[in-house]
Design a protein around this motif. Structure first.
Motif: not given
Length: 70
Positions: A8-27
């Motif tokens: 996600i940071l590669a797509l948008d370096p300013s994104a503020q995000v957390s991800v649970n279990s490295n799951d794309v559905n748990k962002i």
């Protein structure tokens, strides 16, 4: 494996995000995902980044460990 948060940071370096279990559905988008990044975009970029990493890693190993023919 390239993780989702770094993808996600590669797509948008300013994104503020957390991800649970490295799951794309748990962002959790702490900034509301202003660029509208989709799961499909994340998956595609993750595959791209992984391919680059794998090729780079293979090249470095080849340099460090020449074939037995050499």
């Amino acid at each position: 494996m390239i993780d989702i948060a770094n993808t996600i940071l590669a797509l948008d370096p300013s994104a503020q995000v957390s991800v649970n279990s490295n799951d794309v559905n748990k962002i959790t988008w702490h900034d509301g995902n202003p660029n509208g990044i989709t799961a499909e975009q994340i998956t595609a970029k993750q595959a791209e980044l992984q391919a680059v990493y794998d090729n780079d890693h293979a090249r470095k190993r080849k340099e460090e460990y020449p074939s037995i023919d050499e």
